[in-house]
Design a protein around this motif. Structure first.
Motif, PDB file in Angstrom:
ATOM      1  N   GLY A   1       0.775  -1.230   0.000  1.00 16.43           N
ATOM      2  CA  GLY A   1       0.000   0.000   0.000  1.00 16.43           C
ATOM      3  C   GLY A   1       0.805   1.277   0.000  1.00 16.43           C
ATOM      4  O   GLY A   1       0.227   2.369  -0.097  1.00 16.43           O
ATOM      5  N   ASP A   2       2.120   1.182   0.080  1.00 14.98           N
ATOM      6  CA  ASP A   2       2.954   2.386   0.130  1.00 14.98           C
ATOM      7  C   ASP A   2       3.271   2.847  -1.295  1.00 14.98           C
ATOM      8  O   ASP A   2       4.362   2.625  -1.816  1.00 14.98           O
ATOM      9  CB  ASP A   2       4.232   2.112   0.916  1.00 14.98           C
ATOM     10  N   GLU A   3       2.296   3.498  -1.909  1.00 11.91           N
ATOM     11  CA  GLU A   3       2.447   3.963  -3.291  1.00 11.91           C
ATOM     12  C   GLU A   3       3.577   4.978  -3.417  1.00 11.91           C
ATOM     13  O   GLU A   3       4.326   4.976  -4.396  1.00 11.91           O
ATOM     14  CB  GLU A   3       1.137   4.582  -3.786  1.00 11.91           C
ATOM     15  N   GLU A   4       3.695   5.847  -2.427  1.00  9.63           N
ATOM     16  CA  GLU A   4       4.710   6.895  -2.475  1.00  9.63           C
ATOM     17  C   GLU A   4       6.109   6.294  -2.500  1.00  9.63           C
ATOM     18  O   GLU A   4       6.974   6.716  -3.281  1.00  9.63           O
ATOM     19  CB  GLU A   4       4.558   7.828  -1.283  1.00  9.63           C
ATOM     20  N   ALA A   5       6.329   5.268  -1.667  1.00 11.86           N
ATOM     21  CA  ALA A   5       7.650   4.643  -1.628  1.00 11.86           C
ATOM     22  C   ALA A   5       7.971   3.957  -2.950  1.00 11.86           C
ATOM     23  O   ALA A   5       9.089   4.084  -3.472  1.00 11.86           O
ATOM     24  CB  ALA A   5       7.725   3.634  -0.483  1.00 11.86           C
ATOM     25  N   LEU A   6       7.005   3.240  -3.490  1.00 16.69           N
ATOM     26  CA  LEU A   6       7.231   2.565  -4.773  1.00 16.69           C
ATOM     27  C   LEU A   6       7.523   3.586  -5.870  1.00 16.69           C
ATOM     28  O   LEU A   6       8.449   3.417  -6.669  1.00 16.69           O
ATOM     29  CB  LEU A   6       6.014   1.717  -5.152  1.00 16.69           C
ATOM     30  N   ALA A   7       6.731   4.656  -5.914  1.00 19.41           N
ATOM     31  CA  ALA A   7       6.924   5.668  -6.951  1.00 19.41           C
ATOM     32  C   ALA A   7       8.260   6.384  -6.789  1.00 19.41           C
ATOM     33  O   ALA A   7       8.989   6.588  -7.772  1.00 19.41           O
ATOM     34  CB  ALA A   7       5.774   6.672  -6.911  1.00 19.41           C
ATOM     35  N   ASP A   8       8.600   6.764  -5.567  1.00 17.93           N
ATOM     36  CA  ASP A   8       9.851   7.493  -5.338  1.00 17.93           C
ATOM     37  C   ASP A   8      11.063   6.635  -5.703  1.00 17.93           C
ATOM     38  O   ASP A   8      12.020   7.114  -6.323  1.00 17.93           O
ATOM     39  CB  ASP A   8       9.947   7.942  -3.878  1.00 17.93           C
ATOM     40  N   ARG A   9      11.035   5.365  -5.310  1.00 19.64           N
ATOM     41  CA  ARG A   9      12.162   4.490  -5.626  1.00 19.64           C
ATOM     42  C   ARG A   9      12.245   4.225  -7.133  1.00 19.64           C
ATOM     43  O   ARG A   9      13.333   4.114  -7.687  1.00 19.64           O
ATOM     44  CB  ARG A   9      12.034   3.174  -4.860  1.00 19.64           C
ATOM     45  N   LEU A  10      11.091   4.150  -7.762  1.00 18.33           N
ATOM     46  CA  LEU A  10      11.080   3.933  -9.208  1.00 18.33           C
ATOM     47  C   LEU A  10      11.627   5.150  -9.945  1.00 18.33           C
ATOM     48  O   LEU A  10      12.424   5.010 -10.887  1.00 18.33           O
ATOM     49  CB  LEU A  10       9.651   3.626  -9.675  1.00 18.33           C
ATOM     50  N   VAL A  11      11.240   6.344  -9.518  1.00 18.55           N
ATOM     51  CA  VAL A  11      11.760   7.570 -10.143  1.00 18.55           C
ATOM     52  C   VAL A  11      13.272   7.638  -9.967  1.00 18.55           C
ATOM     53  O   VAL A  11      14.016   7.968 -10.909  1.00 18.55           O
ATOM     54  CB  VAL A  11      11.077   8.820  -9.539  1.00 18.55           C
ATOM     55  N   ALA A  12      13.750   7.327  -8.770  1.00 17.59           N
ATOM     56  CA  ALA A  12      15.191   7.367  -8.519  1.00 17.59           C
ATOM     57  C   ALA A  12      15.923   6.375  -9.423  1.00 17.59           C
ATOM     58  O   ALA A  12      16.988   6.685  -9.965  1.00 17.59           O
ATOM     59  CB  ALA A  12      15.479   7.069  -7.050  1.00 17.59           C
ATOM     60  N   LEU A  13      15.361   5.193  -9.580  1.00 20.57           N
ATOM     61  CA  LEU A  13      16.001   4.188 -10.424  1.00 20.57           C
ATOM     62  C   LEU A  13      16.041   4.626 -11.881  1.00 20.57           C
ATOM     63  O   LEU A  13      17.091   4.544 -12.542  1.00 20.57           O
ATOM     64  CB  LEU A  13      15.241   2.858 -10.304  1.00 20.57           C
TER      65      LEU A  13
END
Length: 375
Positions: free
Chosen positions: A322-334
């Motif tokens: 459920g942590d959409e922000e964490a998934l999105a932030d890590r994906l952007v960084a990658l």
């Protein structure tokens, strides 16, 4: 040896693995009989004309007496027919309901010593298996099987907790054909999917609530704020229309493309930069593994068997459910770091080949069959 495989013919993981297993076993010289209400789609694509593969349609007669035609009984009867006429030694049931129950019934009717191996895939235990309408039958099919396998340690533990605390369950991981699912130069495919400079994100599922397609869209919207990107949705299901409506609400509908059911997944996957799977539950995550085999890092919820498949920060990215922000932030960084992205692509491919290549796990199934026949 001669064996029969009962599975669902649809695009779900259990039917895919059952079909891939049968194809591989046939290539090793075994005689494989598939039973279902229609040919599994990957059998139609890759197994037609193979001398060691046979398909037996399960037909259900719609008598006026039956409000709901009893597929489980028709399947059991068809199994008995195949056992008697083709000398089948093992009935391999993929998914507990109704395949394991039907196989156990067929064994009793056949009365010739045919063995039943049941492979548990996930929702047959954790979802359908917990429905009061099916729990006694699920427990019966699992307990009365001659041998059990599960596709992850997580699922084996859940099965013991929910269904059968004293059951002996071997873990045989799902696998991937790393020759068919491999990184490839696919500029033509990529050009057809996106505009120059865009990152391609991909989601493949049956679009049921457990897959959380709405979160896929929200994660993508966050990524699209940070960089040019496009989201490809592959598959069909009840939540697809909702996902498309959410894309409209978030203003990203022009960058979200629904490709529908596609048979050539191995041609689409290599064109992606990342694979998104924020599921509520995954007993293994076959689609994520296929992405890894193509050198595409999966970005997933840390649930079920997924942490057994993906090394966080090495071959993919994990975040709490459920942590959409964490998934999105890590994906952007990658995606913003070309060197890190290329390293992770290589590690995803390496892990798929070294840990989940099909030869290793086909051999594990062969050994399970051999143990059954010697018992």
């Amino acid at each position: 040896m001669k064996l029969a495989i009962a599975c669902y013919p649809t695009y779900g993981g259990s039917g895919v693995i059952a079909t891939e297993l049968g194809l591989a076993l046939a290539s090793r010289g075994h005689e494989v009989h598939f039973l279902s209400y229609q040919p599994p789609y990957r059998l139609s694509a890759f197994g037609e004309g193979h001398p060691n593969i046979y398909f037996h349609e399960v037909q259900v007669t719609a008598y006026p007496l039956f409000r709901y035609p009893p597929y489980d009984l028709a399947l059991a009867s068809r199994m008995v027919d195949v056992v008697h006429h083709h000398g089948v030694e093992i009935l391999h049931a993929h998914y507990a309901v109704p395949h394991a129950v039907s196989a156990v019934l067929a064994r009793e009717m056949a009365e010739n010593g045919v063995k039943v191996l049941t492979t548990l895939h996930g929702t047959d235990v954790t979802l359908i298996g917990q429905d009061k309408s099916y729990l006694p039958a699920t427990r019966y099919g699992i307990r009365r099987s001659d041998a059990l396998t599960a596709v992850s340690h997580h699922l084996a533990e859940e099965t013991r907790r929910l269904i059968c605390d004293d059951c002996e369950i071997d873990v045989v991981y799902n696998f991937v054909d790393t020759e068919r699912y491999r990184p490839a130069r696919c500029q033509e495919t990529r050009d057809a999917l996106c505009r120059p400079g865009e990152k391609v994100l991909l989601h493949i599922s049956n679009f049921r609530p457990v897959k959380r397609a709405d979160q896929v869209v929200r994660i993508f919207a966050r990524v699209a704020e940070a960089m040019p990107a496009r989201l490809m949705l592959v598959g069909e299901g009840p939540d697809l229309a909702r996902a498309e409506s959410l894309a409209e609400e978030l203003g990203v509908a022009d960058r979200v493309v629904a490709l529908g059911q596609r048979g050539e997944i191995e041609r689409i996957l290599p064109a992606a930069d990342a694979f998104i799977l924020p599921s509520e539950s995954e007993s293994f995550g076959l689609a994520a593994l296929e992405a890894m085999s193509c050198g595409v890092p999966p970005v997933v919820s840390a649930v079920g068997g997924l942490p057994e498949v993906i090394e966080d920060g090495v071959s993919g990215l994990l975040a709490p459910l459920g942590d959409e922000e964490a998934l999105a932030d890590r994906l952007v960084a990658l995606l913003s770091d070309d060197a890190a992205h290329e390293t992770m692509r290589a590690e995803a491919r390496r892990r798929a080949v070294e840990e989940f290549g099909q030869d290793r796990w086909i051999t594990a199934y062969e050994k399970a069959y051999e143990r059954l026949l010697k018992a």
